[in-house]
Design an enzyme around this catalytic site. Structure first.
Site, PDB file in Angstrom:
ATOM      1  N   GLY A  89       5.282   9.044  -5.562  1.00 49.56           N
ATOM      2  CA  GLY A  89       4.220   8.315  -5.156  1.00 49.56           C
ATOM      3  C   GLY A  89       3.825   7.442  -6.409  1.00 49.56           C
ATOM      4  O   GLY A  89       3.626   6.603  -6.475  1.00 49.56           O
ATOM      5  N   SER A 132      12.859  13.259   3.415  1.00 51.25           N
ATOM      6  CA  SER A 132      13.491  14.215   2.596  1.00 51.25           C
ATOM      7  C   SER A 132      14.990  14.544   3.390  1.00 51.25           C
ATOM      8  O   SER A 132      15.260  14.094   4.470  1.00 51.25           O
ATOM      9  CB  SER A 132      12.741  15.386   2.997  1.00 51.25           C
ATOM     10  N   LEU A 185       0.877  -1.350  -0.090  1.00 50.65           N
ATOM     11  CA  LEU A 185      -0.007  -0.057  -0.162  1.00 50.65           C
ATOM     12  C   LEU A 185       1.171   1.318  -0.117  1.00 50.65           C
ATOM     13  O   LEU A 185       1.807   1.168   0.689  1.00 50.65           O
ATOM     14  CB  LEU A 185      -0.981   0.211   0.950  1.00 50.65           C
ATOM     15  N   GLY A 234      -0.313   8.588  -1.344  1.00 53.83           N
ATOM     16  CA  GLY A 234       0.118   9.999  -1.803  1.00 53.83           C
ATOM     17  C   GLY A 234       0.728   9.635  -3.399  1.00 53.83           C
ATOM     18  O   GLY A 234       1.701   9.786  -3.817  1.00 53.83           O
ATOM     19  N   SER A 287      -0.942  10.070  -6.522  1.00 57.44           N
ATOM     20  CA  SER A 287      -1.528  10.925  -7.467  1.00 57.44           C
ATOM     21  C   SER A 287      -0.666  11.481  -8.559  1.00 57.44           C
ATOM     22  O   SER A 287      -0.808  11.986  -9.646  1.00 57.44           O
ATOM     23  CB  SER A 287      -2.512  11.878  -7.223  1.00 57.44           C
ATOM     24  N   SER A 288       0.660  11.707  -7.986  1.00 55.24           N
ATOM     25  CA  SER A 288       1.771  12.242  -8.799  1.00 55.24           C
ATOM     26  C   SER A 288       3.064  12.138  -8.193  1.00 55.24           C
ATOM     27  O   SER A 288       3.330  11.256  -7.140  1.00 55.24           O
ATOM     28  CB  SER A 288       1.597  13.981  -9.005  1.00 55.24           C
ATOM     29  N   GLY A 289       4.291  12.483  -8.889  1.00 52.74           N
ATOM     30  CA  GLY A 289       5.552  12.660  -8.244  1.00 52.74           C
ATOM     31  C   GLY A 289       6.135  10.962  -7.948  1.00 52.74           C
ATOM     32  O   GLY A 289       5.903  10.084  -8.549  1.00 52.74           O
ATOM     33  N   TYR A 305       7.827  22.379   7.885  1.00 53.34           N
ATOM     34  CA  TYR A 305       8.064  21.094   7.026  1.00 53.34           C
ATOM     35  C   TYR A 305       9.411  20.440   7.411  1.00 53.34           C
ATOM     36  O   TYR A 305       9.244  19.096   7.926  1.00 53.34           O
ATOM     37  CB  TYR A 305       8.496  21.600   5.531  1.00 53.34           C
TER      38      TYR A 305
END
Length: 281
Positions: free
Chosen positions: A17, A141, A8, A11, A13-15, A154
């Site tokens: 992920g 990150s 699983l 995130g 939808s883009s990038g 962040y």
């Protein structure tokens, strides 16, 4: 015949992920690609068709800041597939600003998405991962190792994630669950584009911080000119997913290794301060 392992990913939808979901399916895994808004699944679904792995990817809704959404998604996955072998925590949101000019709600939002969302999803998945002798992989990150100007909220969240995972790892290992954090540097993805930064407005609102903000934004624009592609950044994620003995901490590029290495060898903090102060001058 042994059924495929199930992963699983949050995130997607883009990038990174999206790239990780595609690569996991290409590696033979049954891939549960989750996102807060499944209406944004078009790019992923198109990529799965183009790469011939549509039968291995299933899109589901999961909002990492909603415990009911997390529980419902995990219940569905286990009911449908009988197992969960791996969790890849990837969902996150960037935030640019300095604390004097941010509200506490802004800070709390950054922590909810980037830290508490990871904690909540990991907590809910662990019983299933214990049963499968699986693994938790979290995309953090380089900002989880090196605090960076105008990224206080962040980086605080990413530091918290790294501390959480580093503390969890030896405990999880006693019940057969591997824990890995993957630290990307600059990645050319919608994660950056979705910030929607209005630079003139940022500089106007920055007040006494405007010179530092202008220097930081200039340096950031330059760094993203040499950014990794999402697929390049996702490759170490998949190595951690499929490898026999994944390391706890993995960087996605040589630049990221050198950057993170600055703080890991910096006992008094002077090396990191010398590096990042140059960004705002």
């Amino acid at each position: 015949m042994t059924s495929p392992k199930t992963v699983l990913i949050t995130g997607t939808s883009s990038g990174i992920g999206l790239a990780a979901a595609l690569a996991a399916a290409q590696a033979g895994w049954t891939t549960i690609a989750t996102m807060r808004n499944t209406g944004k699944a078009e790019a992923l679904l198109k990529a799965t068709e183009e790469n011939g792995v549509a039968d291995r990817i299933q899109v589901k809704r999961l909002d990492v800041v909603d415990p009911e959404s997390i529980a419902a998604c995990l219940d569905e996955v286990v009911a449908e597939h009988g197992r969960l072998d791996a969790l890849i925590n990837n969902a996150g949101a960037a935030q640019v600003g300095t604390i004097e000019q941010m509200s506490l709600d802004d800070v709390r939002t950054a922590m909810e998405v980037n830290f508490f969302g990871v904690v909540a999803t990991t907590r809910a998945a662990l019983p299933h991962l214990r049963a499968a002798q699986g693994r938790v992989i979290t995309v953090t990150s380089v900002g989880g190792a090196v605090g960076q100007p105008f990224n206080e909220a962040y980086c605080a969240a990413k530091f918290a994630v790294e501390g959480f995972m580093e503390s969890l790892a030896p405990v999880a290992a006693t019940v057969g669950v591997d824990v890995t954090v993957v630290e990307p540097g600059a990645v050319a993805s919608e994660f950056v584009a979705n910030l929607g930064l209005d630079v003139p407005a940022l500089l106007t609102a920055a007040g006494p911080y405007a010179p530092a903000m202008e220097a930081y934004l200039g340096r950031t624009r330059d760094s993203f000119g040499n950014a990794q592609s999402p697929a390049e950044a996702a490759a170490p994620v998949i190595e951690a997913l499929t490898g026999e003995h994944p390391a706890f901490r993995v960087q996605t590029s040589e630049w990221a290794r050198e950057f993170v290495g600055t703080t890991l060898a910096d006992l008094d903090g002077s090396a990191v301060q010398a590096l990042t102060r140059a960004w705002v001058r």
